[in-house]
Write a protein that holds these residues in place. Structure first.
Motif, PDB file in Angstrom:
ATOM      1  N   GLY A  18       1.631  32.589  16.181  1.00  0.00           N
ATOM      2  CA  GLY A  18       2.183  31.316  15.750  1.00  0.00           C
ATOM      3  C   GLY A  18       1.292  30.659  14.700  1.00  0.00           C
ATOM      4  O   GLY A  18       0.606  31.326  13.924  1.00  0.00           O
ATOM      5  N   ARG A  19       1.273  29.336  14.716  1.00  0.00           N
ATOM      6  CA  ARG A  19       0.473  28.565  13.747  1.00  0.00           C
ATOM      7  C   ARG A  19      -0.901  28.292  14.367  1.00  0.00           C
ATOM      8  O   ARG A  19      -0.993  27.703  15.448  1.00  0.00           O
ATOM      9  N   VAL A  20      -1.947  28.694  13.669  1.00  0.00           N
ATOM     10  CA  VAL A  20      -3.298  28.660  14.223  1.00  0.00           C
ATOM     11  C   VAL A  20      -4.157  27.627  13.496  1.00  0.00           C
ATOM     12  O   VAL A  20      -4.274  27.653  12.265  1.00  0.00           O
ATOM     13  N   ALA A  21      -4.759  26.737  14.269  1.00  0.00           N
ATOM     14  CA  ALA A  21      -5.745  25.808  13.733  1.00  0.00           C
ATOM     15  C   ALA A  21      -7.127  26.442  13.866  1.00  0.00           C
ATOM     16  O   ALA A  21      -7.536  26.786  14.976  1.00  0.00           O
ATOM     17  N   VAL A  22      -7.809  26.620  12.746  1.00  0.00           N
ATOM     18  CA  VAL A  22      -9.195  27.090  12.778  1.00  0.00           C
ATOM     19  C   VAL A  22     -10.070  25.846  12.778  1.00  0.00           C
ATOM     20  O   VAL A  22     -10.244  25.182  11.756  1.00  0.00           O
ATOM     21  N   LEU A  23     -10.588  25.526  13.955  1.00  0.00           N
ATOM     22  CA  LEU A  23     -11.302  24.267  14.148  1.00  0.00           C
ATOM     23  C   LEU A  23     -12.771  24.446  13.787  1.00  0.00           C
ATOM     24  O   LEU A  23     -13.479  25.238  14.406  1.00  0.00           O
ATOM     25  N   MET A  24     -13.238  23.694  12.802  1.00  0.00           N
ATOM     26  CA  MET A  24     -14.589  23.865  12.281  1.00  0.00           C
ATOM     27  C   MET A  24     -15.202  22.501  11.952  1.00  0.00           C
ATOM     28  O   MET A  24     -14.541  21.468  12.049  1.00  0.00           O
ATOM     29  N   GLY A  25     -16.475  22.523  11.557  1.00  0.00           N
ATOM     30  CA  GLY A  25     -17.128  21.303  11.094  1.00  0.00           C
ATOM     31  C   GLY A  25     -17.559  20.410  12.230  1.00  0.00           C
ATOM     32  O   GLY A  25     -18.550  20.659  12.909  1.00  0.00           O
ATOM     33  N   GLY A  26     -16.795  19.336  12.460  1.00  0.00           N
ATOM     34  CA  GLY A  26     -17.130  18.403  13.529  1.00  0.00           C
ATOM     35  C   GLY A  26     -18.316  17.518  13.180  1.00  0.00           C
ATOM     36  O   GLY A  26     -18.712  17.394  12.015  1.00  0.00           O
ATOM     37  N   THR A  27     -18.913  16.923  14.189  1.00  0.00           N
ATOM     38  CA  THR A  27     -19.969  15.924  13.974  1.00  0.00           C
ATOM     39  C   THR A  27     -21.269  16.263  14.675  1.00  0.00           C
ATOM     40  O   THR A  27     -22.153  15.415  14.772  1.00  0.00           O
ATOM     41  N   SER A  28     -21.423  17.497  15.172  1.00  0.00           N
ATOM     42  CA  SER A  28     -22.665  17.855  15.857  1.00  0.00           C
ATOM     43  C   SER A  28     -23.760  18.161  14.840  1.00  0.00           C
ATOM     44  O   SER A  28     -23.531  18.218  13.627  1.00  0.00           O
ATOM     45  N   SER A  29     -24.954  18.421  15.351  1.00  0.00           N
ATOM     46  CA  SER A  29     -26.079  18.770  14.479  1.00  0.00           C
ATOM     47  C   SER A  29     -25.888  20.122  13.816  1.00  0.00           C
ATOM     48  O   SER A  29     -26.623  20.466  12.887  1.00  0.00           O
ATOM     49  N   GLU A  30     -24.884  20.880  14.260  1.00  0.00           N
ATOM     50  CA  GLU A  30     -24.630  22.215  13.716  1.00  0.00           C
ATOM     51  C   GLU A  30     -23.410  22.244  12.805  1.00  0.00           C
ATOM     52  O   GLU A  30     -22.804  23.295  12.580  1.00  0.00           O
ATOM     53  N   ARG A  31     -23.067  21.095  12.236  1.00  0.00           N
ATOM     54  CA  ARG A  31     -21.856  20.978  11.416  1.00  0.00           C
ATOM     55  C   ARG A  31     -21.831  21.973  10.259  1.00  0.00           C
ATOM     56  O   ARG A  31     -20.822  22.657  10.038  1.00  0.00           O
ATOM     57  N   GLU A  32     -22.905  22.070   9.496  1.00  0.00           N
ATOM     58  CA  GLU A  32     -22.886  22.908   8.295  1.00  0.00           C
ATOM     59  C   GLU A  32     -22.716  24.381   8.640  1.00  0.00           C
ATOM     60  O   GLU A  32     -22.010  25.115   7.937  1.00  0.00           O
ATOM     61  N   VAL A  33     -23.361  24.822   9.719  1.00  0.00           N
ATOM     62  CA  VAL A  33     -23.195  26.211  10.149  1.00  0.00           C
ATOM     63  C   VAL A  33     -21.742  26.457  10.559  1.00  0.00           C
ATOM     64  O   VAL A  33     -21.149  27.486  10.238  1.00  0.00           O
ATOM     65  N   SER A  34     -21.159  25.483  11.264  1.00  0.00           N
ATOM     66  CA  SER A  34     -19.776  25.620  11.706  1.00  0.00           C
ATOM     67  C   SER A  34     -18.809  25.704  10.527  1.00  0.00           C
ATOM     68  O   SER A  34     -17.854  26.488  10.543  1.00  0.00           O
ATOM     69  N   LEU A  35     -19.052  24.907   9.493  1.00  0.00           N
ATOM     70  CA  LEU A  35     -18.185  24.957   8.314  1.00  0.00           C
ATOM     71  C   LEU A  35     -18.253  26.333   7.656  1.00  0.00           C
ATOM     72  O   LEU A  35     -17.229  26.888   7.235  1.00  0.00           O
ATOM     73  N   ASP A  36     -19.448  26.892   7.578  1.00  0.00           N
ATOM     74  CA  ASP A  36     -19.619  28.228   6.999  1.00  0.00           C
ATOM     75  C   ASP A  36     -18.897  29.266   7.855  1.00  0.00           C
ATOM     76  O   ASP A  36     -18.137  30.105   7.353  1.00  0.00           O
ATOM     77  N   SER A  37     -19.116  29.215   9.178  1.00  0.00           N
ATOM     78  CA  SER A  37     -18.436  30.135  10.087  1.00  0.00           C
ATOM     79  C   SER A  37     -16.916  29.994   9.967  1.00  0.00           C
ATOM     80  O   SER A  37     -16.182  30.988   9.918  1.00  0.00           O
TER      81      SER A  37
END
Length: 320
Positions: A16-35
């Motif tokens: 179906g339609r998939v949300a790839v949830l990334m970023g957020g507001t934790s201290s690991e935001r930049e790593v999450s955006l890259d992932s």
């Protein structure tokens, strides 16, 4: 190895339609955006109807508007990261399938102290430790009870955020001050002198071990995400030692209530004894990340790995 099994589904429309949830507001935001960018591109290359969503509030709005059918969670950390059980509880309540561990596994493994308590209750090896409340007056006594050198870190952060290695009591105040910048209790842990390993988990299987050899003295944030000279040896061990560490990692992962996919970090001392450090329930998927390296060692390339991680959401209903 059975991790080379065929994918459970072949039609991208099954998700179906998939949300790839990334970023957020934790201290690991930049790593999450890259992932997240890497995972999003991999899914789109395979024909999945996937879109990026930055952070939990934006996801809530999109789910209320019925824009997505499932969530590929690649948020890292807590307090706006997606590894502490809050996101998982929300998605369970909304009956939206998602990747990775459930509420229990996510919340427990985010708290390093309570994860260690579970492991110790089951007789599993982990470094000796002391839990310290902020502004504690027992820091020096704790260090003496464990014996220097020790590790001081926040109990609920990842990616080596706020971690210090302490070799003398004179270094304790600065280490504690760094860890106290982050919420929650502090963890003071016996430093294991030896080699650092990590074991990826995919489904109910442990991937080959990776021995981490940083160019500097330690595998810190810079060595993880910036440096190009960190060596990753996969498999990191052979024979019985390899099988033993992989079995221990899988057992530790399951003991913490985790499922789907993840990564377990392990130290091996100079005598060959293994010590469990922590579980990551949404590991990095950057160019420096370790689960993709381990998967590649058994013939699973990045796009296929991301597909198989998305398949873990099928265990929660919805789709094929």
């Amino acid at each position: 190895m059975s991790a080379q099994r065929q994918s459970r589904v072949t039609d991208p429309r099954s998700f179906g339609r998939v949300a790839v949830l990334m970023g957020g507001t934790s201290s690991e935001r930049e790593v999450s955006l890259d992932s997240g960018r890497n995972c999003l591109e991999a899914l789109q290359r395979r024909g999945v109807d996937a879109q990026a969503v930055d952070g939990i509030p934006a996801l809530v709005q999109a789910l209320v508007a019925k824009r997505f059918d499932r969530v590929f969670n690649i948020l890292h950390g807590h307090h706006g990261g997606g590894e502490d059980g809050i996101l998982q509880g929300l998605l369970d309540a909304l009956q939206v399938p998602y990747t990775g561990s459930d509420v229990l596994g996510s919340a427990l493994s985010m708290d390093k102290i309570r994860t260690k308590q579970v492991w110790l209750s089951l007789g599993m090896p982990t470094p000796r430790y002391v839990s310290l409340a902020k502004k504690s007056s027992d820091v020096e006594a704790a260090a003496r009870s464990l014996g220097l050198p020790v590790i001081v870190k926040p109990a609920c952060e990842g990616s080596s955020v706020g971690v210090s290695r302490v070799f003398s009591e004179a270094d304790l105040p600065s280490a504690v001050a760094l860890a106290e910048r982050y919420e929650g209790d502090l963890l003071m842990e016996q430093m294991i002198v030896g080699e650092e390993y990590t074991v990826g988990i995919l489904g109910a299987e442990a991937l080959p071990t990776i021995r981490i050899v940083p160019a500097g003295e330690y595998y810190d944030y810079h060595a993880k995400y910036v440096a190009e000279d960190t060596q990753y040896i996969c498999p990191g061990l052979s024979g019985a030692a390899e099988n033993e560490m992989r079995a221990l990692a899988l057992k530790a992962f399951q003991a913490a209530g985790c499922g789907g996919w993840g990564r377990v970090d392990v130290m091996r001392d100079r005598g060959g004894a293994n010590f469990l450090l922590e579980v990551n329930t949404a590991p990095g998927m950057t160019s420096h990340s370790l689960v993709p390296k381990a998967a590649r060692a058994v013939g699973i390339e990045f796009d296929d790995l991301v597909w198989r991680v998305l398949e873990t959401s099928l265990d929660r209903g919805g789709g094929a």
